[in-house]
Design a protein around this motif. Structure first.
Motif, short mmCIF file in Angstrom:
data_model
loop_
_atom_site.label_atom_id
_atom_site.label_comp_id
_atom_site.label_asym_id
_atom_site.label_seq_id
_atom_site.Cartn_x
_atom_site.Cartn_y
_atom_site.Cartn_z
N ILE A 1 39.76 29.81 52.43
CA ILE A 1 40.51 29.81 53.68
C ILE A 1 39.97 30.87 54.64
O ILE A 1 39.88 32.05 54.30
CB ILE A 1 42.00 30.06 53.40
N ALA A 2 39.64 30.45 55.87
CA ALA A 2 39.06 31.35 56.88
C ALA A 2 40.15 32.09 57.65
O ALA A 2 41.26 31.60 57.82
CB ALA A 2 38.20 30.54 57.85
N GLY A 3 39.78 33.31 58.12
CA GLY A 3 40.67 34.04 59.02
C GLY A 3 41.07 35.42 58.58
O GLY A 3 41.73 36.14 59.33
N ALA B 1 48.80 39.11 61.93
CA ALA B 1 48.53 39.54 63.30
C ALA B 1 47.41 40.57 63.37
O ALA B 1 46.69 40.64 64.38
CB ALA B 1 49.81 40.11 63.92
N THR B 2 47.23 41.36 62.33
CA THR B 2 46.19 42.38 62.34
C THR B 2 44.80 41.78 62.41
O THR B 2 43.90 42.34 63.05
CB THR B 2 46.31 43.28 61.10
N SER C 1 47.36 31.47 59.81
CA SER C 1 48.20 32.66 59.87
C SER C 1 49.38 32.53 58.92
O SER C 1 50.05 31.49 58.86
CB SER C 1 48.71 32.88 61.29
N GLY C 2 49.59 33.56 58.10
CA GLY C 2 50.65 33.56 57.12
C GLY C 2 50.20 33.28 55.71
O GLY C 2 50.95 33.46 54.76
#
Length: 405
Positions: free
Chosen positions: A345-347, A357-358, A397-398
């Motif tokens: 998973i990218a990000g 958020a960071t 996100s999450g």
């Protein structure tokens, strides 16, 4: 090594005692059969086993190597076509094998080597057998493969002798303390550079991949010195940090079970390779329980194999890409990046195991507009731009890594 002699007279034991007593540096001894097991009874072979047991007690610093007899007796064999003797030999060899397995002994399985031949055309090993009716049932009996049925050297072929020589070398090396190590054949995809078929090699094409492993910083603090003078393969997309854990099950594969780490290259087809740009990744450790592999990448969530790696032909194999549950955590551990295809998973720009958020504020925003080898470049095309945020950070996100900690 000593050729088998009649055991009931004690001659064999006494000759072995004489050699070992007069040569205290010898630490390996082996009696070798010829064709005796063709006609020996179960009691005869038991005398052989009992004799070595006695010697093991007398010489505790010597490793006694057990051995099966040759498998040259069979249909069409130039040496002996007596099928009943071949069946008896099979039973006696099984008696020796069972004893060694039950009592954790070292066995040089001479007969087994005789029966198997590697076919270079089919690229498979072939077992030579014949059917024998023992009076009540038909039994499949292994015997010397016809490929070895030559009289080039002592009733067999040069090829068979070479195989046995290699087997002796391997056995002696193992007895001297050498171990094979671990060879990995692992496949994984990264979501960011995945293009529907394989992964894009933009970082390689732009010549911005570092020549030294990039995992010497937090959170990995990996001290390995892996480096190359030049990129060894145009299909490489990035570096990975590969971690091995030895544990009884996946739940127990926590950081304390780590046995070795190594930085490696990832190719566009998902295969992980060594620094030469082509070979399987190799480690020096040995596996005691079950082997699990953890993969870390600088802007994708880390993953661990949900199942122990399976060893086949000396190589541990694992494919993360073909099922969701191949990653520990299942559908939470990887994304379905194409129908039936799964990937890391990218990000995770700050590499803390969470996409939050960071990763946007402290990584993507501070690097936006930059070109080069950066963590905010989630699709790994050499630029930090809006698609990195919109297509990967927002989507993921999450989410968090499910590697046990």
């Amino acid at each position: 090594m000593k050729k088998a002699v009649p055991l009931d007279s004690g001659t064999g034991k006494n000759k072995t005692r004489d050699v070992l007593n007069n040569n205290p540096t010898i630490n390996i001894s082996q009696w070798c059969w010829c064709t005796q097991v063709n006609t020996y009874s179960e009691n005869n072979v038991q005398e052989y086993l009992d004799s070595i047991t006695v010697l093991e007690t007398e010489f505790p610093n010597v490793t006694f190597v057990y051995m099966t007899g040759n498998a040259q007796t069979g249909p069409g064999n130039h040496y002996n076509q007596n099928l009943a003797q071949g069946y008896n030999r099979y039973l006696r060899n099984e008696q020796i094998r069972s004893y060694c397995i039950d009592n954790n002994k070292v066995l040089f399985d001479f007969a087994d080597i005789d029966c198997w031949w590697y076919n270079p055309t089919s690229e498979e090993w072939e077992l030579s057998t014949y059917e024998y009716f023992n009076g009540s049932i038909t039994v499949t009996v292994p015997f010397e493969h016809p490929q070895y049925n030559l009289n080039q050297t002592g009733h067999t072929s040069y090829e068979n002798c070479e195989h046995k020589g290699m087997a002796v070398w391997w056995m002696m090396a193992k007895l001297a303390g050498w171990h094979e190590g671990i060879s990995l054949d692992v496949k994984v995809f990264l979501e960011g550079p995945f293009n529907g078929t394989d992964m894009n090699t933009y970082l390689n094409d732009l010549n911005i991949l570092p020549l030294s492993q990039p995992y010497n910083n937090p959170p990995w603090n990996y001290s390995g010195t892996e480096n190359v003078v030049a990129n060894p393969n145009p299909d490489i997309i990035d570096w990975l940090l590969v971690e091995l854990r030895d544990a009884p099950d996946a739940v127990s594969a926590i950081p304390s079970s780590i046995i070795e780490k190594q930085a490696a290259f990832l190719k566009k087809d998902g295969t992980i390779i060594g620094l030469n740009g082509s070979s399987n990744l190799k480690f020096n450790s040995s596996v005691v329980q079950q082997l699990f592999v953890v993969l870390w990448q600088r802007n994708h969530l880390g993953i661990m194999s949900a199942y122990p790696l399976i060893k086949s032909d000396g190589v541990y194999n694992y494919d993360f890409t073909d099922q969701a549950d191949k990653a520990y955590g299942g559908v939470l551990g990887q994304n379905e990046i194409s129908t039936g295809v799964w990937g890391m998973i990218a990000g995770d720009g700050n590499c803390d195991g969470q996409i939050d958020a960071t990763d946007k504020s402290a990584v993507w925003e501070t690097q936006a507009g930059e070109a080069g080898y950066t963590n905010g470049d989630f699709n790994m095309n050499g630029q930090v731009i809006n698609p990195d945020k919109n297509d990967y950070w927002i989507l993921n996100s999450g989410k968090e890594s499910h590697v046990p900690d």
